[in-house]
Design an enzyme around this catalytic site. Structure first.
Site, mmCIF file in Angstrom:
data_model
loop_
_atom_site.group_PDB
_atom_site.id
_atom_site.type_symbol
_atom_site.label_atom_id
_atom_site.label_comp_id
_atom_site.label_asym_id
_atom_site.label_seq_id
_atom_site.Cartn_x
_atom_site.Cartn_y
_atom_site.Cartn_z
ATOM 1 N N ASN A 172 34.920 70.964 40.210
ATOM 2 C CA ASN A 172 33.711 70.801 40.922
ATOM 3 C C ASN A 172 33.573 71.486 42.398
ATOM 4 O OD1 ASN A 172 31.539 68.412 41.480
ATOM 5 N ND2 ASN A 172 32.732 68.505 43.463
ATOM 6 N N ASP A 287 23.918 64.545 63.112
ATOM 7 C CA ASP A 287 23.623 64.858 61.741
ATOM 8 C C ASP A 287 22.167 65.215 61.526
ATOM 9 O OD1 ASP A 287 22.351 62.411 61.165
ATOM 10 O OD2 ASP A 287 24.389 61.774 60.889
#
Length: 497
Positions: A172, A287
């Protein structure tokens, strides 16, 4: 537009005036963010800071700062060509055998691209030209940016994290931010449903108490980075998809200390492990919402080896209130999403994720409505079909006479075609972004669907409004004399100016 690695891609950008080298000393603490933010908002070039204050390693920022550069990274000339990438992904998600000779001929380009899917394994690689281990491992020598004044510490933002769950062949790849907490330690902020976190959970169940191998590639080629943030089918690896984009097989190499395979041309590779139960408080950080997020506990990544290229480049970015680099990525990837959604829901005309909605929290969909309740079916489909839309809080569905990308059109449809009680769908206790502090519980909140379509029998018993249409003959007559009227031309006909 073919390229081999990040350096090859930067050379392409420089030829097109899409890369600016900054020779003045600039501090990774706040200053690079300020410069990158101003540049991105102006639609400016990628930035290569060649002299970071206190460091000898250059820093690359704003690589994906325009949709054009995202398209170039995906092997395309412009953003409109990204629809073809979406069509390829839609085909790979649900491949169909050719229906005849003509169909076979039409699909030959897709079959030819598939030949670039297998990875090419190398024994030695540029990313292992220098190897540091033991006491020589020191992450503080990398010019990791601290982006905002109240950020907890320097933060790795473009780390391509490579994991593999137990009994799995496929690796992954994911992009997870990583807080620096020591010369060989980072905090791995992956959310519980992400591939890396799921691999770790499965490892803990299968191998209690054993260390979980992790590698992080910094400065991978753009196709591999973009492959990690694109809705790749579960049967297709990100490396294979990167090969499709790049037009050449992705070259990988086995890590020095574990069996994970990393991009052979990456600038830097961090190798190490996560000790089960080793957690640390992460954050706060500014963020992509434009706010500082709350502190939460995440696993600690212990780095045992650093391998890198000669004269390595550190690739970084910042996140903040849109527009930022993730928002630009969202605008470009929007074009990839449309054909994938249309493959599953042919009635969809357009799909738009406004960047000011933090790229994924609000979606506008236009459809060719065919029956009562159709809009609600599409809402549910958007929320469930691709995991990229798991965190989309608001879905607005309009008819195909509305431009999904024009707020004037969308707001007109909402205010004229909706009854709030009848046409609003609320779904409680659904997965929500952990960075969404507005949700009542971290990671769990509600979703809202707005049916702004014209209502069909069964949805209303009233006579529905008919949109006003101009008389085309009158419009043509006025077009013919418009310049002569000189209403908007300072009183002068067009011919006299």
């Amino acid at each position: 537009m073919k390229y081999h690695d990040l350096r090859d891609f930067l050379a392409l950008l420089e030829k097109q005036g899409e890369l600016k080298r900054i020779t003045l000393p600039v501090d990774p603490y706040l200053e690079m963010t300020e410069i990158a933010d101003r540049t991105l908002r102006a639609g400016g070039p990628a930035l290569l800071f060649e002299n970071p204050k206190g460091y000898s390693m250059p820093v690359l920022c704003n690589l994906f700062g325009t949709p054009k550069r995202v398209a170039m990274g995906m092997g395309q000339e412009d953003v409109s060509a990204l629809r073809e990438v979406g069509k390829l992904l839609a085909f790979l998600k649900e491949p169909e055998p050719p229906k005849g000779f003509r169909d076979l001929f039409d699909k030959l380009p897709q079959f030819k691209q598939v030949l670039n899917m297998p990875t090419k394994r190398l024994r030695g690689a540029p990313c292992q030209q220098k190897i540091l281990e033991g006491d020589a491992v020191d992450l503080t020598r990398i010019p990791i940016m601290q982006c905002w004044p109240e950020d907890a510490a320097p933060l790795i933002t473009w780390g391509l994290t490579v994991t593999r769950g137990p009994h799995k062949e496929r690796q992954n790849l994911g992009i997870y931010r990583q807080q620096l907490i020591g010369k060989n330690k980072l905090i791995m902020r992956w959310l519980s449903h992400r591939g890396g976190a799921l691999d770790f959970q499965e490892w803990c169940a299968a191998h209690p108490g054993e260390r979980f191998p992790v590698s992080v590639a910094l400065g991978a080629d753009p196709a591999t980075i973009l492959g990690a943030v694109t809705p790749v089918p579960d049967t297709l690896s990100e490396y294979a998809f990167a090969g499709l984009l790049r037009g050449t097989k992705t070259e990988v190499v086995k890590c020095i200390s574990n069996d994970l395979e990393v991009p052979a041309s990456a600038e830097i590779v961090l190798e190490g492990y996560i000790e089960q139960g080793d957690m640390a408080p992460e954050g706060p950080y500014g963020d992509h919402t434009g706010y500082y997020n709350e502190i939460d506990n995440f696993p600690v990544f212990t780095v045992t080896h650093i391998t890198q290229r000669d004269d390595a480049i550190y690739h970084s970015t910042y996140t903040g209130r849109p527009p930022d680099e993730p928002a630009v990525l969202g605008v470009a990837l929007n074009e990839v999403f449309v054909p994938i959604l249309q493959k599953q829901f042919p009635e969809i005309v357009d799909f738009y994720l406004p960047p000011e909605g933090c790229s994924y929290r609000l979606a506008v969909v236009t459809i060719k409505k065919q029956y009562a309740g159709h809009a609600k079916r599409v809402m549910m489909g958007v929320w469930s079909f691709l995991r990229q839309f798991m965190y989309t809080k608001f879905v607005i569905v309009c008819d195909d006479d509305v431009n999904a990308r024009d707020w004037n059109d969308v707001i007109w449809a909402i205010t004229t075609r909706m009854d709030p009680a009848r046409d609003t769908v609320l779904v409680e206790n659904t997965p929500i972004d952990y960075l969404d502090f507005a949700s009542p519980v971290s990671g769990l909140g509600s979703k809202m669907g707005l049916d702004a379509t014209n209502k069909w029998p069964g949805e209303t018993s009233r006579e529905w409004g008919r949109p006003i249409q101009k008389d085309p003959e009158v419009t043509a007559r006025i077009d013919a004399i418009w310049d002569e009227l000189a209403i908007l031309n300072d009183g002068k006909p067009e011919s006299d100016r």
